[in-house]
Enzyme design. Sequence first.
Site, PDB file in Angstrom:
ATOM      1  CB  CYS A  27      -2.907  -0.315   2.631  1.00  0.00           C
ATOM      2  SG  CYS A  27      -2.801   1.276   1.826  1.00  0.00           S
ATOM      3  CG  ASN A  56      -5.916   2.622  -1.513  1.00  0.00           C
ATOM      4  OD1 ASN A  56      -6.229   2.222  -0.398  1.00  0.00           O
ATOM      5  ND2 ASN A  56      -4.672   2.614  -1.951  1.00  0.00           N
ATOM      6  CG  HIS A  65      -5.102  -2.790   0.082  1.00  0.00           C
ATOM      7  ND1 HIS A  65      -6.047  -1.972   0.684  1.00  0.00           N
ATOM      8  CD2 HIS A  65      -4.193  -1.946  -0.490  1.00  0.00           C
ATOM      9  CE1 HIS A  65      -5.719  -0.710   0.478  1.00  0.00           C
ATOM     10  NE2 HIS A  65      -4.602  -0.665  -0.231  1.00  0.00           N
TER      11      HIS A  65
END
Length: 328
Positions: free
Chosen positions: A115, A285, A255
Amino acid sequence: MMIPRAKIIGTGSALPDRVLTNQDLERMVETSNDWITSRTGIKERRIAAEGEFTSTFATLAARRALEMAEVDPAELDLIICGTVTPDFPFPSTACIVQQNLGATRAAAFDISAACSGFLYGLSIADKFIRTGSAVRALVMGAEVLSRVVDWSDRNTCCLFGDGAGAVVLAAHEGESALLSTHIYSDGSHWELLHQPGPGNRNPASSQFLESGRTFIRMQGNEVFKLAVRAMEDAAHAALNANDFTVADLDLLIPHQANRRIIDAIGKRLGLDKDKVFINVDRYGNTSSASIPIALDEANRTGILKPDSLVLLDAFGGGLTWASVLMRW
Ligand code: UT7
């Protein structure tokens, strides 16, 4: 001689058309819209169709960013793609995008930092531009996570989505540019969030493929706690390095993994809620794609204003984490 800085001169994003809602998931695994919404803030995510790959979305996002930047692909010196779901083990997805764009002069490679991949890519491109090794760079985050998710595991299948985001960076003499980048890793926790294979350790034998271990594995609760602490630390590192305080910040783009993580960071930093960008409700996500997608949305909707002080903050498997502070 003035050292050039890297300035973002174009942003773009691309998402699959297919929307998978929490209600759809209720029909697939034992879960509920209430559980997913209250524990994660996610309401829906996008899922790639057959024939759509990580490079499909990366290329589209890149084209949109290049168009906004008014940069011809042949002018690019560097193409970096953050991804943990590349089209192939090799060549890199960045090389596929290079071919799609006709960016004949650019060196192209992928970054595996989960990520944090997009911020790792920004950090590398920033160094190339500051040292004069590159003048124009394309940095992307792109994923098709839906193909590495176990759709029978309610612990993970509700969390992830597909998509891509991209930025074009150019050498710039002036304040409105990337001010600093910070990247961090801690390999001692790699098992908390990983995909066991297929890979060198677990080759693609029929035995392994049938073992059900080809999908993302996450100890969510542990990752949650480490994410909040690491992202808070990375935010402070970015502000301290530039002699700013939280009060100077105009926008935090974190994020997008979980609404509760984002809220916890905002609270620990003491940042007003309206200064924290959130779109995890619509896309889930998307790993390395989440920050560049959010950045593009903030840019195109006018949330980003000239001279805004913007902080990007990421955390992911590796473990990896990173922050980038910029003057818009
Ligand atoms: O992208 C970078 C890194 N990733 C992250 O940052 C993600 C970090 N972690 C998280 O976002 C959260 O930990 C999760 C959303 C994954 C889980 O939330 P949680 O509040 O930490 O829940 P938990 O793992 O403690 O699980 C609580 C319960 C468990 O049941 P038991 O064992 O207590 O009976 C799970 O089985 O919730 C259960 N559960 C579900 N129930 C309904 C887990 N997933 C689901 C589900 N629907 N989809």
